[in-house]
Enzyme design. Structure first.
Site, PDB file in Angstrom:
ATOM      1  N   ARG A 105       0.115  -6.579  -1.921  1.00  0.00           N
ATOM      2  CA  ARG A 105       1.059  -6.510  -0.808  1.00  0.00           C
ATOM      3  C   ARG A 105       2.499  -6.477  -1.309  1.00  0.00           C
ATOM      4  O   ARG A 105       3.356  -5.802  -0.723  1.00  0.00           O
ATOM      5  CB  ARG A 105       0.855  -7.724   0.110  1.00  0.00           C
ATOM      6  CG  ARG A 105       1.840  -7.871   1.261  1.00  0.00           C
ATOM      7  CD  ARG A 105       1.752  -6.773   2.280  1.00  0.00           C
ATOM      8  NE  ARG A 105       0.384  -6.501   2.735  1.00  0.00           N
ATOM      9  CZ  ARG A 105       0.073  -5.613   3.660  1.00  0.00           C
ATOM     10  NH1 ARG A 105       1.023  -4.870   4.222  1.00  0.00           N
ATOM     11  NH2 ARG A 105      -1.184  -5.409   4.003  1.00  0.00           N
ATOM     12  N   SER A 343      -3.527 -15.064   0.274  1.00  0.00           N
ATOM     13  CA  SER A 343      -4.829 -14.758   0.855  1.00  0.00           C
ATOM     14  C   SER A 343      -4.947 -13.260   1.123  1.00  0.00           C
ATOM     15  O   SER A 343      -4.331 -12.459   0.424  1.00  0.00           O
ATOM     16  CB  SER A 343      -5.065 -15.588   2.120  1.00  0.00           C
ATOM     17  OG  SER A 343      -6.425 -15.517   2.495  1.00  0.00           O
ATOM     18  N   HIS A 345      -3.993 -10.907   3.331  1.00  0.00           N
ATOM     19  CA  HIS A 345      -2.855 -10.015   3.552  1.00  0.00           C
ATOM     20  C   HIS A 345      -2.060  -9.841   2.265  1.00  0.00           C
ATOM     21  O   HIS A 345      -1.614  -8.738   1.940  1.00  0.00           O
ATOM     22  CB  HIS A 345      -1.958 -10.539   4.671  1.00  0.00           C
ATOM     23  CG  HIS A 345      -1.004  -9.519   5.207  1.00  0.00           C
ATOM     24  ND1 HIS A 345       0.352  -9.539   4.912  1.00  0.00           N
ATOM     25  CD2 HIS A 345      -1.211  -8.432   5.991  1.00  0.00           C
ATOM     26  CE1 HIS A 345       0.927  -8.503   5.508  1.00  0.00           C
ATOM     27  NE2 HIS A 345       0.019  -7.829   6.162  1.00  0.00           N
ATOM     28  N   CYS A 346      -1.892 -10.919   1.524  1.00  0.00           N
ATOM     29  CA  CYS A 346      -1.147 -10.858   0.261  1.00  0.00           C
ATOM     30  C   CYS A 346      -1.828  -9.937  -0.751  1.00  0.00           C
ATOM     31  O   CYS A 346      -1.164  -9.331  -1.593  1.00  0.00           O
ATOM     32  CB  CYS A 346      -1.030 -12.246  -0.352  1.00  0.00           C
ATOM     33  SG  CYS A 346      -0.262 -13.489   0.688  1.00  0.00           S
ATOM     34  N   LEU A 347      -3.152  -9.848  -0.683  1.00  0.00           N
ATOM     35  CA  LEU A 347      -3.915  -9.088  -1.667  1.00  0.00           C
ATOM     36  C   LEU A 347      -3.908  -7.578  -1.406  1.00  0.00           C
ATOM     37  O   LEU A 347      -4.261  -6.799  -2.287  1.00  0.00           O
ATOM     38  CB  LEU A 347      -5.370  -9.565  -1.679  1.00  0.00           C
ATOM     39  CG  LEU A 347      -5.633 -10.933  -2.291  1.00  0.00           C
ATOM     40  CD1 LEU A 347      -7.029 -11.424  -1.911  1.00  0.00           C
ATOM     41  CD2 LEU A 347      -5.456 -10.917  -3.798  1.00  0.00           C
TER      42      LEU A 347
END
Length: 353
Positions: A105, A343, A345-347
């Site tokens: 992200r 988590s 979304h960050c990935l």
């Protein structure tokens, strides 16, 4: 044809490019396969991989999954893990793009689209691992250009630091972000708020920037918006809230709610605000981790929500199911993933159709 425009005078918004809302159709989701101990120790990686692979399996049901895999060795190891887990590889592409860490992200490309022409391009923002916290980050910083070449898309280089998790879009001209992150001196100390807004207008194609002050406890990104406030449609947000007045996040999230209530969209409307509970605190080795249901990812086939083995999991899933009636809402255990301080979304980073 690949065109690099390195001048900050370049303005993708002028011909009509903008960053689409996440719920718009995707060609693909981009990920960066974990291969170092930058975010998870080897032992922790073994614990997180089942959830990570389930995340990939769920996305691949509705779109391509393009995975930056550091080298051929990592590609083969990733392929073996996926096959052993029974994942259909038809929609999955493992690409030999060198990486330092897994948070796509933030280091991945920002894809813009011109709705009038259907053209797409990439913004090659600078990346410094959240203010230089986790060197080295040289490979991650180069990824947007590698992906632009892979997709044969033009790209523009604004010349400043910007992370995908720090900005949230409604797809109708509005961007949400936090001062704690974007005005932090470890990002772009030479720029003030008005100057940063100018970059956001030009390179994300938005007309309005709305600011909250801070982010949750345990968030090493200095307050990314994707742990606190997310658009679920053009005028509605889900906002993390905490009911325990003794929790460290209580005053922070109360302040954010107050700020959201004062905001007005471009059409003059107030935001519709839906409260999304915070999970029970997730603590490891005495460290409060940035566990939040707001860090969900909107894929073509599902809305994928992190869960944390607590009673509030189902409540969060029920709330988000009412927000997204056009696709299933799926919970995947993120207790071991969030040990790496992020988590789903960050990935991930979406690539629009």
């Amino acid at each position: 044809m690949n065109i690099q425009a390195s001048s900050t005078n370049s303005n993708p918004s002028q011909p009509g490019f903008s960053f689409p809302a996440e719920w718009q159709p995707h060609v693909a989701t981009w990920l960066s396969w974990p291969h170092t101990e930058a975010s998870w120790t080897k032992e922790r990686q073994e614990l997180m991989f089942p959830s990570y692979i389930e995340f990939i399996r769920t996305i691949a049901q509705g779109e391509e999954v393009c995975i930056n895999a550091h080298n051929e060795t990592v590609i083969q190891a990733a392929k073996l893990r996926l096959l052993l887990a029974g994942v259909d590889l038809t929609n999955i592409h493992l690409l030999p793009n060198p990486t330092n860490d897994s948070w796509c992200r933030d280091h991945g490309p920002a894809f813009l689209k011109n709705p009038a022409t259907g053209e797409r391009m990439i913004v090659n923002w600078g990346y410094n691992a959240w203010g230089g916290k986790y060197p080295p980050f040289d490979n991650d910083d180069l990824l947007p250009v590698l992906i632009a070449h892979y997709r044969n898309l033009p790209y523009v280089t604004p010349g400043i630091i910007m992370e995908g998790g720090s900005v949230e879009f409604n797809g109708a001209g509005t961007l949400l972000t936090s001062r704690a992150c974007l005005l932090n001196e470890n990002r772009n100390p030479h720029l003030n708020q008005a100057q940063i807004e100018d970059y956001l207008h030009k390179f994300y194609g938005v007309q309005q920037v709305l600011w909250v002050e801070d982010g949750i406890v345990g968030d090493d990104t200095d307050g990314h918006i994707d742990d606190t406030v997310r658009f679920v449609n053009e005028d509605t947000v889900v906002a993390a809230y905490e009911t325990n007045k003794n929790d460290e996040n209580y005053p922070i999230l109360q302040d954010i709610h107050h700020e959201l209530k004062q905001m007005r969209l471009l059409n003059g409307k107030q935001l519709n605000i839906i409260e999304l509970p915070m999970p029970d605190p997730v603590v490891s080795d005495g460290l409060r981790l940035p566990a939040s249901y707001a860090n969900f990812y909107i894929a073509n086939s599902a809305v994928i929500v992190p869960t944390f083995r607590c009673d509030k999991d189902q409540q969060a899933l029920d709330i988000l199911s009412q927000c997204f009636t056009d696709r299933p809402v799926v919970g995947i255990d993120s207790t071991d993933i969030v040990w790496g301080l992020g988590s789903f979304h960050c990935l991930s980073q979406q690539e629009p159709v």
